[in-house]
Design an enzyme around this catalytic site. Sequence first.
Site, short mmCIF file in Angstrom:
data_model
loop_
_atom_site.label_atom_id
_atom_site.label_comp_id
_atom_site.label_asym_id
_atom_site.label_seq_id
_atom_site.Cartn_x
_atom_site.Cartn_y
_atom_site.Cartn_z
N LYS A 45 47.95 -31.61 133.71
CA LYS A 45 48.41 -32.21 134.96
C LYS A 45 47.48 -33.35 135.36
O LYS A 45 46.25 -33.25 135.22
CB LYS A 45 48.46 -31.14 136.05
CG LYS A 45 49.10 -31.61 137.37
CD LYS A 45 49.21 -30.44 138.35
CE LYS A 45 49.84 -30.87 139.67
NZ LYS A 45 49.98 -29.74 140.63
N SER B 178 54.38 -29.01 142.57
CA SER B 178 54.12 -30.37 142.14
C SER B 178 53.75 -30.48 140.66
O SER B 178 53.58 -31.59 140.14
CB SER B 178 52.97 -30.95 142.97
OG SER B 178 51.76 -30.23 142.71
N SER C 39 52.99 -24.43 143.53
CA SER C 39 53.18 -25.46 142.51
C SER C 39 52.95 -25.01 141.07
O SER C 39 53.11 -25.81 140.15
CB SER C 39 52.27 -26.66 142.80
OG SER C 39 52.82 -27.43 143.83
#
Length: 521
Positions: free
Chosen positions: A129, A207, A231
């Site tokens: 990420k 996210s 998330s």
Amino acid sequence: MSTVDRRDFLARTLAVSAAAATGATAWTTPGSALAAGPARFGAGAYLRPRPEAMADPTELTIAEAAWMIKNGKLTPAALVEAYLDRIGRFDGVYQAFNTVLAEQARAAAKAAGRRKHTGPLHGIPLAIKDNYWTAGVRTTANSYLFQDFVPPRDATAVTRLTANGAIVLGKTQMGPLATTRATTPDGRITTVNAWTPGDATVDPGGSSTGTATSVAGRMAASGTGTQTGGSITAPSNAQNLTGLKPTMGRVSLAGIIPLSYTRDHPGPLARDARDAAIMLTAMAGEDPADPRTQGLPPVPDLVTAATPVTVKGRVRSRWKTRVGVLPGYVTSTERRVFLSTLDGVDGISLVDVPLPDEWELLTGTEFNNVRLPERSEPFLPLLRTDLRGFGVSVTGWLQGALLGSTEFLTGQRAKQRLLERVLDQIFDRCDVVVQTGPVPFDILGLPEIGFPIGFSAAGVPVGTILGGEPYGEDRLLSVVAAYQAVTDWHWRRPADPPAQRTRTADDRGRLNADEVVAQMQ
């Protein structure tokens, strides 16, 4: 199995809240010479592949690929090339990555092929990420504020993964500053759900959207996410993955661009419980750069916990486990069937548990919003001078800047009250508990695991979440491993998308400021 000192966890939570109030440790950076030797995994981290997975290396789980590599039947270079091939063919549709490190990954794979085997992550390609620092590679958190940031070092979690042999394939798209599903900073939708690539309106989860789509779309073996308000578990539920949000402090936040000091949790998004255990085993541990990680109970044998137990051909739970069912949980056929299946596993029993006193008040929006000043305080100079840097999510940052100190302090006291009641009124009756949403346990720093339990009539994955006691990741993994041993939802993969041109963000619509506030962690 871990034993838990609840009073100690309460005291640690108070200390983290106090540290957040000082602002002194909101931005933790990794040390330049972190000692991160190989973790201990055990034989359970290697699994002979299913016959149907042998034809395509990208279908293998981490444990299966590890078995192949260890036994000389697959090279890291071949595995990396297979994933890069899928990225080249399909990421124009999925838009899961914002940076692909093809040559760097190939070089790392060749080096891994020359080295002695180091463990189950040896030669395994991962997606990272884009709020995790990566040395010499842009780390933007998908934000105008960090669009040119190139870290000098890796985040501690990345260092630990690569020290255990993992290979970074690239950085993944995410919600701007980890707030929503993946969009451009000005709200234009980028990444789609791998199960519905032609319909951008289907929620892919945020996210950690890009990581989820890359793993679900077989463009990475596993990947990293962060969770502040769902998330990891939300994109895992949306895309048929197993995502593990560990207890606060179990994984270092050093070198991860922060959202909320008291609520950010790094963790893995994987294909099943065993892979999640392998990832967390590598990522977890004490870090002198992050005080939240220090003085915790040792990391238990997560891989063994995530290895199903079978006696005389029948699956049973590794430990006798009471699964708490909260009022209002059974809202769908999928959840009803899930509970029935779980109840049929030897050693697992379902127990009804009440919601703690004042649950709606203590988990409602008003108290949940006390997280907002934590994210706004480090950015106050920019909020005063140039709001454009925050893009479409600026409203939430302004809300945090305007929230009063008395409300923040009241919220911290409310959090302690909520934690006491969860520990005393829920976990006195059960060992793990089904969740109707991730936020309460995110507020409290308690571990959660999201995993698939079926599909909707429209063919979209349906998942659920279990929550556990402090440092109880092993118990959560054992329950999910038993469930996955008697079901096959986690083995199902989305069809490849049809070949088509790379879409632009404008093709997929955009989130406006109100929609961003509604989704915001």
